[in-house]
Design a protein around this motif. Structure first.
Motif, short mmCIF file in Angstrom:
data_model
loop_
_atom_site.label_atom_id
_atom_site.label_comp_id
_atom_site.label_asym_id
_atom_site.label_seq_id
_atom_site.Cartn_x
_atom_site.Cartn_y
_atom_site.Cartn_z
N MET A 35 0.85 -1.20 0.00
CA MET A 35 0.00 0.00 0.00
C MET A 35 0.88 1.24 0.00
SD MET A 35 -2.94 1.10 2.76
CE MET A 35 -3.88 -0.38 2.38
N GLU A 36 0.54 2.22 -0.79
CA GLU A 36 1.33 3.46 -0.89
C GLU A 36 0.81 4.50 0.09
OE1 GLU A 36 3.87 5.89 -1.28
OE2 GLU A 36 4.10 4.48 -2.95
N PHE A 37 1.68 4.90 1.00
CA PHE A 37 1.29 5.89 2.01
C PHE A 37 1.79 7.27 1.69
CE2 PHE A 37 -0.69 3.50 5.41
CZ PHE A 37 -0.30 2.21 5.15
N SER A 38 2.84 7.38 0.89
CA SER A 38 3.52 8.66 0.75
C SER A 38 2.68 9.73 0.10
CB SER A 38 4.82 8.48 -0.05
OG SER A 38 4.54 8.00 -1.34
N GLY A 52 2.33 5.10 14.80
CA GLY A 52 2.25 3.73 15.29
C GLY A 52 3.60 3.08 15.41
N LEU A 53 3.58 1.77 15.63
CA LEU A 53 4.81 1.01 15.83
C LEU A 53 5.74 1.13 14.63
CD1 LEU A 53 6.50 -0.98 17.47
CD2 LEU A 53 5.18 -2.84 16.42
N VAL A 54 5.18 1.11 13.42
CA VAL A 54 6.01 1.17 12.22
C VAL A 54 6.77 2.49 12.15
CG1 VAL A 54 5.95 1.23 9.69
CG2 VAL A 54 4.56 -0.42 10.92
N PHE A 55 6.12 3.58 12.49
CA PHE A 55 6.79 4.89 12.47
C PHE A 55 7.93 4.91 13.48
CE2 PHE A 55 7.14 9.10 14.51
CZ PHE A 55 7.63 9.82 13.43
N GLY A 57 12.93 13.58 3.55
CA GLY A 57 12.05 12.58 2.97
C GLY A 57 10.62 13.06 2.84
N THR A 58 10.15 13.79 3.84
CA THR A 58 8.78 14.32 3.79
C THR A 58 8.63 15.33 2.66
OG1 THR A 58 8.53 13.99 6.18
CG2 THR A 58 7.00 15.51 5.11
N LEU A 59 9.62 16.20 2.48
CA LEU A 59 9.56 17.16 1.38
C LEU A 59 9.59 16.45 0.03
CD1 LEU A 59 11.95 19.99 2.63
CD2 LEU A 59 9.46 20.00 2.61
N ALA A 60 10.46 15.45 -0.10
CA ALA A 60 10.54 14.70 -1.36
C ALA A 60 9.27 13.93 -1.65
CB ALA A 60 11.73 13.76 -1.33
N ALA A 61 8.55 13.54 -0.59
CA ALA A 61 7.32 12.77 -0.77
C ALA A 61 6.21 13.57 -1.43
CB ALA A 61 6.83 12.23 0.59
N TYR A 62 6.31 14.89 -1.41
CA TYR A 62 5.31 15.72 -2.07
C TYR A 62 5.46 15.69 -3.59
CZ TYR A 62 3.76 17.77 2.34
OH TYR A 62 3.23 17.95 3.60
N PRO A 91 6.21 1.83 5.67
CA PRO A 91 4.83 2.26 5.38
C PRO A 91 4.17 3.07 6.50
CG PRO A 91 4.83 -0.03 6.01
CD PRO A 91 6.28 0.40 6.02
N PHE A 92 4.45 4.35 6.52
CA PHE A 92 3.70 5.26 7.39
C PHE A 92 3.40 6.51 6.59
CE2 PHE A 92 8.18 6.28 8.12
CZ PHE A 92 8.20 7.66 8.04
N PRO A 93 2.39 7.30 6.96
CA PRO A 93 2.02 8.48 6.18
C PRO A 93 3.17 9.48 6.07
CG PRO A 93 0.29 7.93 7.73
CD PRO A 93 1.46 7.08 8.10
N LYS A 94 3.50 9.87 4.86
CA LYS A 94 4.63 10.78 4.62
C LYS A 94 4.13 12.21 4.43
CE LYS A 94 7.46 7.18 4.32
NZ LYS A 94 6.70 6.02 3.90
N ARG A 95 3.39 12.70 5.39
CA ARG A 95 2.88 14.07 5.35
C ARG A 95 3.03 14.69 6.74
NH1 ARG A 95 3.22 13.67 0.68
NH2 ARG A 95 1.71 14.18 -0.95
#
Length: 221
Positions: A1-4, A66-69, A126-131, A194-198
């Motif tokens: 699943m794509e979270f970014s 969550g745990l993954v983050f 990474g968060t900036l690149a995810a946009y 896989p965690f939200p990249k925002r």
């Protein structure tokens, strides 16, 4: 699943503005103190606190912590610390350098807070690149470049403010090569976890910190 590319969790505008104001206040106060005060040591004492508060604010605006983050945070911290321990004790990574007192307590000549700094820089880039509407490979490369760009702005002032010191006071080119290689590894980890990249606070934090060090660099004789 794509979270970014998933939409960010809605946040209160007032809460975000307060956090942005605190980030600006921390860094503006520090910039004025380090640039113009006769007692720079007073402001340097607050460097660890500023780093910790910035990390806390970013974490508060990260959706689904969550745990993954937190696993990503732990892995990035450990990779950063291992790289710094190897670098400071052997010179095999980055070159020959030692840390000063500004970043606080150390483990095997590497400050614990430098591990947190690797987490923050990796996360922000990474968060900036995810946009970007681009593939994971492109985001990894862009994130790594943003990380190295951050280091480029820090290096001119690091010695003056006792962050770290290079042998002969010269920053070796291998430092940027090794930064880029480690940044690639960390950005792959960021993209693949896989965690939200925002994070609505991340763009301002990256920009303010970049300008903070860039501005100080212009004032270094």
């Amino acid at each position: 699943m794509e979270f970014s590319n998933s939409p960010a969790t809605a946040v209160s505008t007032g809460r975000l503005r307060l956090a942005q104001g605190l980030v600006l206040l921390f860094h503006l106060t520090g910039f004025v103190g380090l640039a113009f005060s006769q007692n720079k040591a007073f402001y340097l004492n607050y460097t660890p606190l500023t780093l910790l508060l910035t990390a806390g604010l970013l974490a508060a605006f990260q959706p689904m912590r969550g745990l993954v983050f937190w696993l990503f945070v732990a892995q990035t911290f450990l990779l950063g610390m291992v790289a710094e321990v190897v670098g400071t004790n052997t010179g095999l990574l980055f070159g020959h350098y030692i840390y000063g007192a500004t970043l606080g307590p150390q483990y095997m000549s590497a400050p614990w807070l430098i591990g947190l700094n690797w987490v923050l820089v990796t996360y922000l880039a990474g968060t900036l690149a995810a946009y970007l509407p681009a593939s994971g490979v492109v985001r990894v490369l862009v994130g790594a470049v943003l990380m190295v760009g951050f280091d480029l702005c820090m290096e001119p002032v690091a010695g003056r403010y006792d962050f770290w010191h290079w042998t002969g006071d010269l920053v070796p080119l291998r430092n940027f090569r090794d930064w880029f290689l480690l940044a690639l590894v960390l950005q792959v980890l960021f993209v693949r976890t896989p965690f939200p990249k925002r994070n609505p606070l991340a763009p301002l934090v990256y920009l303010v910190q970049l300008l903070f060090f860039f501005g100080l660099g212009l004032l270094v004789p």
